[in-house]
Each structure stands twice: as C-alpha cells, then as structure tokens.
Design a protein around this motif. Structure first.
Motif, PDB file in Angstrom:
ATOM      1  N   LYS A   1       0.834  -1.191   0.000  1.00 20.46           N
ATOM      2  CA  LYS A   1       0.000   0.000   0.000  1.00 20.46           C
ATOM      3  C   LYS A   1       0.878   1.254   0.000  1.00 20.46           C
ATOM      4  O   LYS A   1       1.876   1.339   0.712  1.00 20.46           O
ATOM      5  CB  LYS A   1      -0.914  -0.012   1.227  1.00 20.46           C
ATOM      6  CG  LYS A   1      -1.867   1.173   1.306  1.00 20.46           C
ATOM      7  CD  LYS A   1      -2.711   1.054   2.578  1.00 20.46           C
ATOM      8  CE  LYS A   1      -3.619   2.264   2.721  1.00 20.46           C
ATOM      9  NZ  LYS A   1      -4.426   2.194   3.970  1.00 20.46           N
ATOM     10  N   LYS A   2       0.492   2.254  -0.793  1.00 25.23           N
ATOM     11  CA  LYS A   2       1.250   3.498  -0.884  1.00 25.23           C
ATOM     12  C   LYS A   2       1.073   4.318   0.402  1.00 25.23           C
ATOM     13  O   LYS A   2      -0.050   4.574   0.831  1.00 25.23           O
ATOM     14  CB  LYS A   2       0.774   4.322  -2.082  1.00 25.23           C
ATOM     15  CG  LYS A   2       1.452   5.683  -2.209  1.00 25.23           C
ATOM     16  CD  LYS A   2       0.888   6.470  -3.383  1.00 25.23           C
ATOM     17  CE  LYS A   2       1.500   7.865  -3.446  1.00 25.23           C
ATOM     18  NZ  LYS A   2       0.977   8.660  -4.567  1.00 25.23           N
ATOM     19  N   PRO A   3       2.197   4.759   1.025  1.00 26.89           N
ATOM     20  CA  PRO A   3       2.078   5.628   2.208  1.00 26.89           C
ATOM     21  C   PRO A   3       1.410   6.948   1.840  1.00 26.89           C
ATOM     22  O   PRO A   3       1.542   7.438   0.715  1.00 26.89           O
ATOM     23  CB  PRO A   3       3.530   5.853   2.629  1.00 26.89           C
ATOM     24  CG  PRO A   3       4.304   4.732   2.011  1.00 26.89           C
ATOM     25  CD  PRO A   3       3.601   4.409   0.737  1.00 26.89           C
ATOM     26  N   MET A   4       0.728   7.509   2.801  1.00 29.27           N
ATOM     27  CA  MET A   4      -0.007   8.752   2.566  1.00 29.27           C
ATOM     28  C   MET A   4       0.958   9.900   2.286  1.00 29.27           C
ATOM     29  O   MET A   4       2.005  10.026   2.912  1.00 29.27           O
ATOM     30  CB  MET A   4      -0.874   9.088   3.777  1.00 29.27           C
ATOM     31  CG  MET A   4      -1.757  10.321   3.587  1.00 29.27           C
ATOM     32  SD  MET A   4      -2.783  10.644   5.043  1.00 29.27           S
ATOM     33  CE  MET A   4      -3.826   9.177   5.028  1.00 29.27           C
ATOM     34  N   GLU A   5       0.584  10.762   1.356  1.00 30.16           N
ATOM     35  CA  GLU A   5       1.374  11.953   1.035  1.00 30.16           C
ATOM     36  C   GLU A   5       0.799  13.137   1.809  1.00 30.16           C
ATOM     37  O   GLU A   5      -0.376  13.476   1.679  1.00 30.16           O
ATOM     38  CB  GLU A   5       1.316  12.229  -0.473  1.00 30.16           C
ATOM     39  CG  GLU A   5       2.155  13.405  -0.917  1.00 30.16           C
ATOM     40  CD  GLU A   5       2.181  13.569  -2.433  1.00 30.16           C
ATOM     41  OE1 GLU A   5       2.863  14.498  -2.915  1.00 30.16           O
ATOM     42  OE2 GLU A   5       1.523  12.766  -3.137  1.00 30.16           O
ATOM     43  N   GLU A   6       1.620  13.781   2.646  1.00 27.15           N
ATOM     44  CA  GLU A   6       1.162  14.928   3.425  1.00 27.15           C
ATOM     45  C   GLU A   6       2.359  15.806   3.795  1.00 27.15           C
ATOM     46  O   GLU A   6       3.491  15.320   3.914  1.00 27.15           O
ATOM     47  CB  GLU A   6       0.396  14.486   4.674  1.00 27.15           C
ATOM     48  CG  GLU A   6       1.092  13.454   5.517  1.00 27.15           C
ATOM     49  CD  GLU A   6       0.162  12.880   6.571  1.00 27.15           C
ATOM     50  OE1 GLU A   6      -0.963  13.379   6.702  1.00 27.15           O
ATOM     51  OE2 GLU A   6       0.570  11.940   7.268  1.00 27.15           O
ATOM     52  N   TYR A   7       2.079  17.127   3.998  1.00 29.23           N
ATOM     53  CA  TYR A   7       3.158  18.092   4.177  1.00 29.23           C
ATOM     54  C   TYR A   7       2.857  19.045   5.327  1.00 29.23           C
ATOM     55  O   TYR A   7       1.709  19.419   5.556  1.00 29.23           O
ATOM     56  CB  TYR A   7       3.367  18.895   2.888  1.00 29.23           C
ATOM     57  CG  TYR A   7       3.741  18.031   1.715  1.00 29.23           C
ATOM     58  CD1 TYR A   7       5.057  17.658   1.496  1.00 29.23           C
ATOM     59  CD2 TYR A   7       2.754  17.552   0.843  1.00 29.23           C
ATOM     60  CE1 TYR A   7       5.399  16.847   0.437  1.00 29.23           C
ATOM     61  CE2 TYR A   7       3.082  16.742  -0.224  1.00 29.23           C
ATOM     62  CZ  TYR A   7       4.410  16.385  -0.431  1.00 29.23           C
ATOM     63  OH  TYR A   7       4.746  15.568  -1.473  1.00 29.23           O
ATOM     64  N   LEU A   8       3.920  19.413   6.013  1.00 35.97           N
ATOM     65  CA  LEU A   8       3.812  20.393   7.087  1.00 35.97           C
ATOM     66  C   LEU A   8       4.078  21.811   6.601  1.00 35.97           C
ATOM     67  O   LEU A   8       3.743  22.774   7.282  1.00 35.97           O
ATOM     68  CB  LEU A   8       4.810  20.062   8.207  1.00 35.97           C
ATOM     69  CG  LEU A   8       4.630  18.711   8.901  1.00 35.97           C
ATOM     70  CD1 LEU A   8       5.766  18.480   9.893  1.00 35.97           C
ATOM     71  CD2 LEU A   8       3.292  18.644   9.615  1.00 35.97           C
ATOM     72  N   TYR A   9       4.708  21.922   5.428  1.00 37.50           N
ATOM     73  CA  TYR A   9       5.117  23.227   4.918  1.00 37.50           C
ATOM     74  C   TYR A   9       4.665  23.397   3.472  1.00 37.50           C
ATOM     75  O   TYR A   9       4.531  22.420   2.744  1.00 37.50           O
ATOM     76  CB  TYR A   9       6.652  23.392   4.987  1.00 37.50           C
ATOM     77  CG  TYR A   9       7.219  23.062   6.332  1.00 37.50           C
ATOM     78  CD1 TYR A   9       7.221  23.998   7.359  1.00 37.50           C
ATOM     79  CD2 TYR A   9       7.761  21.796   6.590  1.00 37.50           C
ATOM     80  CE1 TYR A   9       7.737  23.693   8.609  1.00 37.50           C
ATOM     81  CE2 TYR A   9       8.279  21.485   7.838  1.00 37.50           C
ATOM     82  CZ  TYR A   9       8.261  22.431   8.844  1.00 37.50           C
ATOM     83  OH  TYR A   9       8.771  22.123  10.077  1.00 37.50           O
ATOM     84  N   SER A  10       4.472  24.648   3.094  1.00 39.85           N
ATOM     85  CA  SER A  10       4.188  24.980   1.689  1.00 39.85           C
ATOM     86  C   SER A  10       5.343  25.818   1.160  1.00 39.85           C
ATOM     87  O   SER A  10       6.105  26.405   1.933  1.00 39.85           O
ATOM     88  CB  SER A  10       2.885  25.766   1.576  1.00 39.85           C
ATOM     89  OG  SER A  10       3.023  27.040   2.181  1.00 39.85           O
ATOM     90  N   ASP A  11       5.460  25.887  -0.167  1.00 36.16           N
ATOM     91  CA  ASP A  11       6.512  26.719  -0.760  1.00 36.16           C
ATOM     92  C   ASP A  11       6.362  28.166  -0.314  1.00 36.16           C
ATOM     93  O   ASP A  11       7.335  28.802   0.111  1.00 36.16           O
ATOM     94  CB  ASP A  11       6.460  26.626  -2.284  1.00 36.16           C
ATOM     95  CG  ASP A  11       7.054  25.330  -2.800  1.00 36.16           C
ATOM     96  OD1 ASP A  11       7.974  25.391  -3.616  1.00 36.16           O
ATOM     97  OD2 ASP A  11       6.608  24.251  -2.367  1.00 36.16           O
ATOM     98  N   ALA A  12       5.149  28.686  -0.418  1.00 34.10           N
ATOM     99  CA  ALA A  12       4.923  30.086  -0.054  1.00 34.10           C
ATOM    100  C   ALA A  12       5.138  30.297   1.437  1.00 34.10           C
ATOM    101  O   ALA A  12       5.758  31.285   1.857  1.00 34.10           O
ATOM    102  CB  ALA A  12       3.505  30.499  -0.440  1.00 34.10           C
TER     103      ALA A  12
END
Length: 497
Positions: A47-58
């Motif tokens: 199963k593919k691990p979830m994609e998630e981020y704490l930061y954005s480029d902006a």
C-alpha cells in the motif's frame, strides 16, 4: 495349488511396484512444479504511504529571521564647525529697546566676527564664538555741576565659550543644551562725553549676563538646524524595504522588513561624531522570477536609545530541488546496477524511482525487477551536511506495509539490508546552489548601490545549517549566513548640507 500362490504373489508385487512408480512420478511432478514456482519472480504491491506536508513553498519562503541592519552615523567635528559657521552669519541677537531687561537703558546688537571653533569629547561640545557687540547706552553725568544726559554708541568685542550637550529625542529631533562657560574681552566698551571717558563695562557685563540665554538659544537653534537626522532616517527606513536580487541565476531575492529602530547616543571619538542606528526587523529569502512587491512602509517609529547596537545580520540561503529532478538523478544512478543476495541466489534491479513527502520524512517508491518485481516504499529523514554540501537521507527503512509484504514474499530483501544500499545511493549535491548564492550575496554586500547616495556594505562570515524542509513541490535545504550589514546613507554620513 502352489503355482496359484506364486502367481498371486507375483501379481501383488507387480501391483506394488506400479504404485510405487506412480508415487515417484507424482512426487517428481510436484517437485518440478514447486521448483518452477520457486523460480518465478515474486510480485510486491504494498500500500502506498499517505502523502502529506507540514510546509508549503509560499509559507516556507515567508519564514522570517530576526536581524539588525546597521546604519552608521559619522560626522567629522570639523564639518559641524564648517556648517555652524555657514549658518551663523551676521547678526545673531538684537535688543532694540532701552526698556528691556528691567530698564537697563541699553540697546544692543550682536554679530559673529570670526569663525566659530569647536572642540568635542564624548558627548560634550565646547564652542568658542568671537562676537562684536554694539551698544547704545543712556548716560547722565554732572561735570562741573552741569547736568548732562543722553545716549552714546559704542562697539567692543568678546570671545565667549559655550558648553553644549547634544542628544536626540524620541521623535528624532536633535536637542542641544548649551550654556555659557566663560567669556573674555577682546576690546572693552567705553563712552566719551565732553571729553570724558565713561566706563560702561559693568553695565555691559550685566547686559550680557541677562542676554546670554538668548545667545545660547540662537546657537542651539542653529546646531539643531545643522544636524537634521529624521528625514535621512526615514529615507533609510523606506529604502531598507526594497528587494535586493541575490542571485539572478536562481531568482533569489532578499527582503528586509524593519520593525524597530534603536540608536546609540551621539559620541565623539577621534574628532568624529559617531552613532549607530540599528534597524531591527526580519529578513526573508524568496525565489521569484519577478521583483517581489513591496508593501507600503509604516510610519517611522519613535527612537529607542540603547548602549550598543548589535551587528547580527542573518540571511536564510535556500537551495531547492524538485521531487522530479531528484527522482531523475536517482534513477540515473541506479540504472544498470544489479544487486545480489544470498550468494547470487537472488538478484534485483531498480528500474525507477519516485519521491514525495510525508511530514518530516521523504518517501521513496522504487520500482524493482528480477527476483522481485513490482514496487516497494522506503522512508527516510532528509539531512543537509554542511561539510560535504550534500543532501542525504538518514535512517532510510522500509515502510511498515512494505516490510510486511516482503516478509511474506521475499524475506531475503530484509537480510540483504537493501534499504542501507539505497541510503548510500540517495545523495544529492546541492552545495553549488548555496555556494553560488553566498558568492552573489557577498558580491552584492561588498558595494551595492540602492540608489544615489545610498549603499549597502557588509560581509558574511559564518554559515550554519538550519534543516531540510519538504513541501508539495520541492525539497528545501536552508542554511543561515550570518554577518554584518551596513546601510550607508550619504545624508546621514555627513548629516546633509
């Protein structure tokens, strides 16, 4: 009877042999099938691990770092002397009524006759001012019993010494507190009536003592007028907000947002009046193809006096690499390489690499072929090494679902420590971008002309790593460049003309 028994025995023996032979063939067929099944590549599809981020480029480029922009103030005492002499010309003071000062029966005018001399130490200034004074004095005498009265004019000269302390108020107005230290006569005042010399020195001394405050107020007014700071600080306050292009190649800009101003007291060292203005604020390093927009500057804040202005200027230098570029480099690195396990019994090749983020960890999807086909997922913590200037991964290991899958299908992948082999290969050189940015910054700071009469000068010293950030599009490596940056404003350096 005996023959029948032998015949039955032979038949039973033949039947047993046939059964045994069939069993052997069955076992051989099973073994062959098992062998063929074992030779077939295992397929993994965890199963593919979830994609998630704490930061954005902006959001990341909005990260602000507290810094201090130094604005040095320097003014030779000789220049202050020159300006005072240029401004204090001709008539300084006039008393045009005989009734002023308690009816002292005197009128007076005061002129500067020679250049003012200025000597200064620490925050104290000594002004030596040569003055010509005209006096019209009322008199009443009775020589030989004859009463005579009227008015006579006289001129004389004095050299007056004034002591002044100069400071700046919170609203940026210069204040000068001046008082008379002493004076001496260059020529003394006298009036002649009917051939008689009438001494009026004591009367004139009283006149001067009564009016010294007006003379010192005139000096203070001219000193304040000669050292105008506020408009130049306002210019520096607004100019500091202008974006500075750090690297044209990487479209990197420096933004400074000043918030507070502090200043050391005006002091004289080596015949130079000095002070340091510190603009405290935030620096941002952003990437943008176009010049970033500048928000309107707020009103110049009130001055805050301090004993010392620090020189801690901090710039966040950014290198970034997209997931696609990093994956392409990694795929090229793995291309053609075979990895063997258990003495060559199993072999695999990495056919493709994809990357994305999961909070603080970088997820790697590796496509495999060989003894195992399909995909596996590994996760590691991205790390920037300032010594090698490389981006690498720490603690790279299989995702939990991937690990459970290979335990069932290809346990030898765990024994062969394939994740550690991958970790060694997942290294990306990003130092060139940081080095080029630092080089560009240093070239700019060596002598950057913001506009006519305004220059930025400074040096970068220490480079300290911050951390690696994962955004939906990029892997950011951030380091801090620390140093000293001065904003030199021509008007402030010489206090304007």
């Amino acid at each position: 009877m005996l023959k029948r028994k032998n015949s039955d025995t032979v038949r039973r023996s033949s039947k047993s042999n046939n059964c045994a032979n069939r069993l052997v063939w069955v076992l051989l067929l099973i073994a062959m099938g098992l062998g063929q099944w074992n030779c077939r590549p295992k397929t993994t599809s965890p199963k593919k691990p979830m994609e998630e981020y704490l930061y954005s480029d902006a959001g990341l480029q909005n990260e602000k770092h507290l810094s201090v922009l130094n604005v040095p103030i320097e003014m030779p005492v000789s220049e202050l002397e020159t300006q005072l002499n240029a401004q204090l010309k001709g008539l300084i003071y006039e008393d045009d009524s005989y009734e002023d000062n308690g009816g002292d029966n005197l009128k007076a005018k005061v002129w500067k006759i020679n250049p003012i001399r200025v000597v200064a130490k620490d925050s104290t200034f000594l002004f030596e001012v040569p003055l010509k004074i005209w006096v019209s004095a009322g008199y009443k005498v009775s020589p030989l019993g004859i009463s005579l009265s009227g008015y006579k004019d006289t001129e004389f000269s004095i050299r007056i010494r004034l002591i002044s302390r100069i400071g700046i108020s919170p609203n940026w107005q210069l204040n000068s507190d001046t008082y008379v230290d002493s004076f001496d006569w260059i020529s003394e005042p006298n009036v002649k009536v009917s051939g008689m010399k009438i001494p009026i020195k004591s009367m004139v001394s009283r006149l001067l003592n009564h009016n010294f405050e007006k003379i010192t107020q005139a000096i203070d007014k001219q000193v304040t007028k000669g050292i105008e700071i506020k408009k130049y600080v306002e210019a520096a306050w607004n100019l500091a907000r202008q974006p500075v292009l750090l690297s044209k190649e990487f479209d990197t800009w420096l933004l400074v947002t000043p918030t507070t101003i502090v200043m050391t007291p005006l002091m004289v060292r080596d015949n130079i009046l000095r002070a340091s203005i510190g603009m405290k604020g935030y620096t941002q390093t952003i990437t943008s193809a176009a010049k970033p927009a500048v928000k309107p500057a707020p009103k110049l804040p009130d001055l805050q006096l301090t004993d010392k202005v620090t020189s801690d200027f901090r710039i966040g230098l950014i290198s970034l690499i997209s997931y696609e570029d990093a994956a392409r480099m990694a795929t090229a690195r793995f291309s053609g390489q075979k990895y063997s396990f258990l003495g060559g019994k199993y072999n695999i090749q990495v056919t493709s690499v994809e990357m994305y983020g999961q909070n603080e960890r970088l997820v790697i999807k590796a496509g495999l072929t060989g003894s195992v086909t399909g995909s596996i997922f590994l996760k590691g913590i991205p790390h920037y090494d300032p010594q090698t200037q490389q981006l690498s991964l720490k603690d790279l290991d299989y995702d939990l679902d991937t690990k459970n899958t290979i335990v069932r299908t290809a346990g030898w992948l765990l024994q062969g420590k394939f994740s550690k082999m991958m970790e060694k290969e997942m290294v990306f050189a990003v130092g060139n971008q940081l080095s080029e940015t630092k080089k560009s910054v240093q070239q700019i700071l060596s002598n950057y002309k913001v506009t006519d009469g305004v220059q930025i000068k400074g040096t970068l010293a220490d480079i300290t790593p911050d951390r690696v950030y994962l955004t939906p599009k990029h892997i950011y490596s951030v380091v801090f460049a620390q140093g000293n940056v001065n904003l030199r404003v021509e008007g402030l350096r010489s206090f304007g003309q």
